[in-house]
Design a protein around this motif. Structure first.
Motif, mmCIF file in Angstrom:
data_model
loop_
_atom_site.group_PDB
_atom_site.id
_atom_site.type_symbol
_atom_site.label_atom_id
_atom_site.label_comp_id
_atom_site.label_asym_id
_atom_site.label_seq_id
_atom_site.Cartn_x
_atom_site.Cartn_y
_atom_site.Cartn_z
ATOM 1 N N UNK A 65 0.413 -1.098 0.129
ATOM 2 C CA UNK A 65 0.174 -0.605 0.173
ATOM 3 C C UNK A 65 0.474 0.964 0.341
ATOM 4 N N UNK A 66 2.583 1.470 0.276
ATOM 5 C CA UNK A 66 2.501 2.134 0.778
ATOM 6 C C UNK A 66 4.246 2.511 -0.690
ATOM 7 N N UNK A 67 3.971 1.555 -1.668
ATOM 8 C CA UNK A 67 3.989 1.479 -2.586
ATOM 9 C C UNK A 67 5.831 1.387 -2.794
ATOM 10 N N UNK A 68 5.770 0.591 -2.196
ATOM 11 C CA UNK A 68 7.009 -0.693 -1.559
ATOM 12 C C UNK A 68 7.364 -2.193 -1.946
ATOM 13 N N UNK A 69 8.155 -2.271 -2.474
ATOM 14 C CA UNK A 69 8.224 -3.653 -2.844
ATOM 15 C C UNK A 69 8.488 -4.562 -1.882
ATOM 16 N N UNK A 70 7.452 -5.527 -2.173
ATOM 17 C CA UNK A 70 7.590 -6.327 -0.668
ATOM 18 C C UNK A 70 8.344 -7.716 -1.340
ATOM 19 N N UNK A 71 8.764 -8.867 -0.520
ATOM 20 C CA UNK A 71 9.512 -9.703 -1.511
ATOM 21 C C UNK A 71 9.583 -10.986 -0.251
ATOM 22 N N UNK A 72 9.372 -12.495 -1.176
ATOM 23 C CA UNK A 72 9.006 -13.354 0.001
ATOM 24 C C UNK A 72 10.089 -14.340 -0.875
ATOM 25 N N UNK A 99 8.883 -12.084 9.515
ATOM 26 C CA UNK A 99 9.071 -11.825 8.412
ATOM 27 C C UNK A 99 7.771 -12.204 7.713
ATOM 28 N N UNK A 100 7.783 -13.789 7.719
ATOM 29 C CA UNK A 100 6.103 -14.771 7.357
ATOM 30 C C UNK A 100 5.000 -13.486 7.186
ATOM 31 N N UNK A 101 5.036 -13.680 8.958
ATOM 32 C CA UNK A 101 3.498 -12.473 9.485
ATOM 33 C C UNK A 101 3.534 -11.581 8.723
ATOM 34 N N UNK A 102 4.867 -10.641 8.814
ATOM 35 C CA UNK A 102 4.610 -9.087 7.964
ATOM 36 C C UNK A 102 4.059 -9.723 6.915
ATOM 37 N N UNK A 103 4.341 -10.223 6.059
ATOM 38 C CA UNK A 103 4.865 -10.393 4.587
ATOM 39 C C UNK A 103 3.049 -10.752 3.818
ATOM 40 N N UNK A 104 2.296 -11.821 5.320
ATOM 41 C CA UNK A 104 0.727 -12.083 4.925
ATOM 42 C C UNK A 104 0.180 -11.184 5.420
ATOM 43 N N UNK A 105 0.108 -10.574 6.456
ATOM 44 C CA UNK A 105 0.154 -9.148 6.620
ATOM 45 C C UNK A 105 -0.709 -8.171 5.971
ATOM 46 N N UNK A 106 0.123 -8.217 5.583
ATOM 47 C CA UNK A 106 0.580 -7.000 3.482
ATOM 48 C C UNK A 106 -0.230 -7.374 2.844
ATOM 49 N N UNK A 108 -2.767 -8.860 2.486
ATOM 50 C CA UNK A 108 -3.893 -9.427 3.686
ATOM 51 C C UNK A 108 -4.846 -7.370 2.680
ATOM 52 N N UNK A 109 -4.121 -7.405 4.542
ATOM 53 C CA UNK A 109 -4.482 -5.435 3.609
ATOM 54 C C UNK A 109 -4.511 -5.224 1.979
ATOM 55 N N UNK A 110 -3.256 -5.142 1.804
ATOM 56 C CA UNK A 110 -3.235 -4.602 0.266
ATOM 57 C C UNK A 110 -4.897 -5.424 -0.637
ATOM 58 N N UNK A 111 -5.254 -6.580 -0.513
ATOM 59 C CA UNK A 111 -6.466 -7.269 -1.237
ATOM 60 C C UNK A 111 -7.211 -6.049 -0.562
ATOM 61 N N UNK A 112 -7.697 -6.566 0.394
ATOM 62 C CA UNK A 112 -8.616 -5.872 1.359
ATOM 63 C C UNK A 112 -9.414 -4.471 0.994
ATOM 64 N N UNK A 113 -7.267 -3.731 0.580
ATOM 65 C CA UNK A 113 -8.017 -1.645 0.374
ATOM 66 C C UNK A 113 -7.999 -1.603 -0.942
ATOM 67 N N UNK A 114 -7.877 -3.093 -2.138
ATOM 68 C CA UNK A 114 -7.699 -2.878 -3.406
ATOM 69 C C UNK A 114 -9.730 -3.217 -3.305
ATOM 70 N N UNK A 115 -10.263 -4.197 -3.127
ATOM 71 C CA UNK A 115 -11.587 -5.003 -3.052
ATOM 72 C C UNK A 115 -12.313 -4.226 -2.323
ATOM 73 N N UNK A 116 -11.765 -3.105 -1.331
ATOM 74 C CA UNK A 116 -13.464 -1.710 -0.892
ATOM 75 C C UNK A 116 -12.697 -0.633 -1.232
ATOM 76 N N UNK A 117 -11.341 -0.563 -2.975
ATOM 77 C CA UNK A 117 -11.507 1.032 -3.005
ATOM 78 C C UNK A 117 -12.728 1.232 -3.915
ATOM 79 N N UNK A 118 -13.168 2.551 -4.547
ATOM 80 C CA UNK A 118 -14.482 3.142 -5.313
ATOM 81 C C UNK A 118 -13.020 3.913 -6.599
ATOM 82 N N UNK A 119 -13.409 3.005 -7.274
ATOM 83 C CA UNK A 119 -12.710 4.023 -9.033
ATOM 84 C C UNK A 119 -13.875 4.403 -9.270
ATOM 85 N N UNK A 120 -13.774 5.863 -10.015
ATOM 86 C CA UNK A 120 -15.086 6.515 -10.802
ATOM 87 C C UNK A 120 -13.850 6.999 -11.985
#
Length: 124
Positions: A65-72, A99-106, A108-120
């Motif tokens: 969500x912060x436009x940072x590359x995350x990898x695992x 590391x794994x927990x932080x990656x998984x949480x990010x 899930x947050x990204x998915x929920x953010x995109x799922x609930x964002x409205x694009x006009x």
């Protein structure tokens, strides 16, 4: 009769896009591509890919969500063709629990953010 559930952690449905690079034991690239995570847990995820993901390790990268590359890094456990040009692949994460927990949480947050964002769409 459904087979008994063997997973240690609950799965959360997602639709996150990733780039992936699979590698052999010496770290040489075997394949690269774009794939989609279908679900994620604290121990791994299920990917959908247009080609099989095989090899010793796979590096998965996306943008948070912060436009940072995350990898695992993960280990491919299975890869099955579900239809022509579509494979489902199970990846077990490798790394520390934090590391794994932080990656998984990010993810899930990204998915929920995109799922609930409205694009006009604005007409030009």
């Amino acid at each position: 009769m459904e087979p008994a559930e063997k997973r240690r952690h609950a799965r959360i449905q997602t639709k996150n896009l990733f780039t992936q690079e699979s590698m052999d034991e010496q770290g040489h690239c075997l394949s690269q591509g774009i794939c989609k995570a279908l679900d994620v847990s604290q121990s791994g995820l299920k990917l959908e890919s247009p080609h099989p993901i095989e090899g010793y390790l796979v590096c998965l990268m996306t943008v948070d969500l912060d436009d940072q590359i995350i990898e695992i890094i993960g280990e491919p456990l299975y890869c099955h063709q579900v239809e022509k040009g579509k494979y489902h692949c199970g990846i077990q994460f490798i790394g520390s629990e934090d590391e794994i927990r932080e990656f998984a949480v990010k993810l899930v947050k990204l998915h929920h953010h995109r799922k609930h964002s409205t694009f006009v769409q604005v007409a030009a």
